[in-house]
Design a protein around this motif. Structure first.
Motif, short mmCIF file in Angstrom:
data_model
loop_
_atom_site.label_atom_id
_atom_site.label_comp_id
_atom_site.label_asym_id
_atom_site.label_seq_id
_atom_site.Cartn_x
_atom_site.Cartn_y
_atom_site.Cartn_z
N ASP A 181 -8.14 10.67 3.70
CA ASP A 181 -8.15 11.14 2.31
C ASP A 181 -9.12 12.30 2.20
OD1 ASP A 181 -8.22 11.54 -0.39
OD2 ASP A 181 -8.69 9.46 -0.92
N ASN A 222 -10.70 13.19 -1.40
CA ASN A 222 -11.89 12.49 -1.86
C ASN A 222 -12.94 12.32 -0.76
OD1 ASN A 222 -10.89 11.90 -4.55
ND2 ASN A 222 -9.44 10.55 -3.52
N GLU A 260 -6.35 -2.02 3.13
CA GLU A 260 -5.94 -1.16 2.01
C GLU A 260 -4.44 -0.84 2.08
OE1 GLU A 260 -7.00 3.16 0.02
OE2 GLU A 260 -8.55 2.11 1.14
N VAL A 318 -1.36 -1.96 -0.66
CA VAL A 318 -0.45 -1.02 -1.29
C VAL A 318 0.99 -1.29 -0.86
CG1 VAL A 318 0.19 1.42 -1.48
CG2 VAL A 318 -2.21 0.78 -1.55
N GLU A 334 2.63 7.10 -7.05
CA GLU A 334 2.03 6.16 -7.99
C GLU A 334 1.29 5.04 -7.26
OE1 GLU A 334 3.74 2.90 -11.01
OE2 GLU A 334 4.42 4.94 -11.42
N PHE A 362 -0.12 5.07 -4.35
CA PHE A 362 -1.34 5.55 -3.71
C PHE A 362 -2.24 6.29 -4.70
CE2 PHE A 362 1.19 4.68 0.01
CZ PHE A 362 0.25 4.20 0.90
N ASN A 363 -1.86 6.30 -5.96
CA ASN A 363 -2.65 6.95 -7.01
C ASN A 363 -2.88 8.43 -6.71
OD1 ASN A 363 -3.91 6.89 -9.50
ND2 ASN A 363 -5.92 6.40 -8.62
N LEU A 364 -1.79 9.12 -6.36
CA LEU A 364 -1.85 10.54 -6.02
C LEU A 364 -1.20 11.37 -7.12
CD1 LEU A 364 -0.86 10.28 -2.25
CD2 LEU A 364 -3.14 10.76 -3.17
N ASP A 365 -1.68 12.59 -7.27
CA ASP A 365 -1.18 13.52 -8.28
C ASP A 365 0.25 13.93 -7.95
OD1 ASP A 365 -0.75 15.57 -10.13
OD2 ASP A 365 -2.75 16.40 -9.88
N GLU A 366 1.07 14.04 -8.97
CA GLU A 366 2.47 14.43 -8.80
C GLU A 366 2.64 15.93 -8.54
OE1 GLU A 366 4.61 13.03 -12.20
OE2 GLU A 366 4.37 10.94 -11.63
#
Length: 149
Positions: free
Chosen positions: A80, A83, A95, A99, A120, A122-126
């Motif tokens: 990642d 982050n 982890e 998921v 969604e 992996f909580n990633l931006d579209e």
């Protein structure tokens, strides 16, 4: 003779009570072990291979990559760069399993639905630049999903 019967009865009650207590403690220990067990020991992932790479612009620092493989043994890795949090080994495996056990991808799903659900999960931006996902199911079916914004 009566005293002998009373003594045997008392010993029998004590033994039965002790066995019941031991059985209860054993059952509680099993439940506690299941609750405290790592996710990697509890849940089963519905994929043999899951390799995801999402780029958000140029450069390696704008990338999210996650790999899960169940070949000879389960392995996982998360890079990642968005982050600054890379994970390997048991941490990455836990982890990824958390998921992936919740993520449902069928071979009949549309590419856009798969991309949306994976981002969604992996909580990633579209608003990605490039999306690439390879999935292999236990039946041997394999699919690659790609996308560009």
């Amino acid at each position: 003779m009566n005293l002998f019967r009373i003594a045997c009865f008392a010993v029998l009650i004590i033994l039965m009570n002790g066995c019941q207590t031991a059985a209860e403690e054993h059952a509680e220990g099993k439940e506690a072990a299941a609750e405290g067990a790592p996710v990697s020991d509890v849940k089963d992932v519905p994929y043999d291979v899951f390799a995801l790479k999402v780029n958000y612009g140029n450069g390696k620092h704008n990338m999210f990559a996650a790999k899960y493989s169940r070949q000879e043994r389960e392995e996982a890795e998360i890079k990642d760069k968005l982050n600054g949090a890379d994970r390997e080994g048991e941490e990455a495996l836990n982890e990824m399993k958390m998921v992936l056990t919740e993520l449902s991808i069928a071979t009949s799903d549309s590419e856009s639905a798969v991309i949306r659900n994976v981002l969604e999960a992996f909580n990633l931006d579209e608003r990605y630049d490039q999306f690439q996902l390879q999935v292999k199911w236990p039946d041997g079916t394999s699919k690659v999903y790609t996308g560009k914004s």
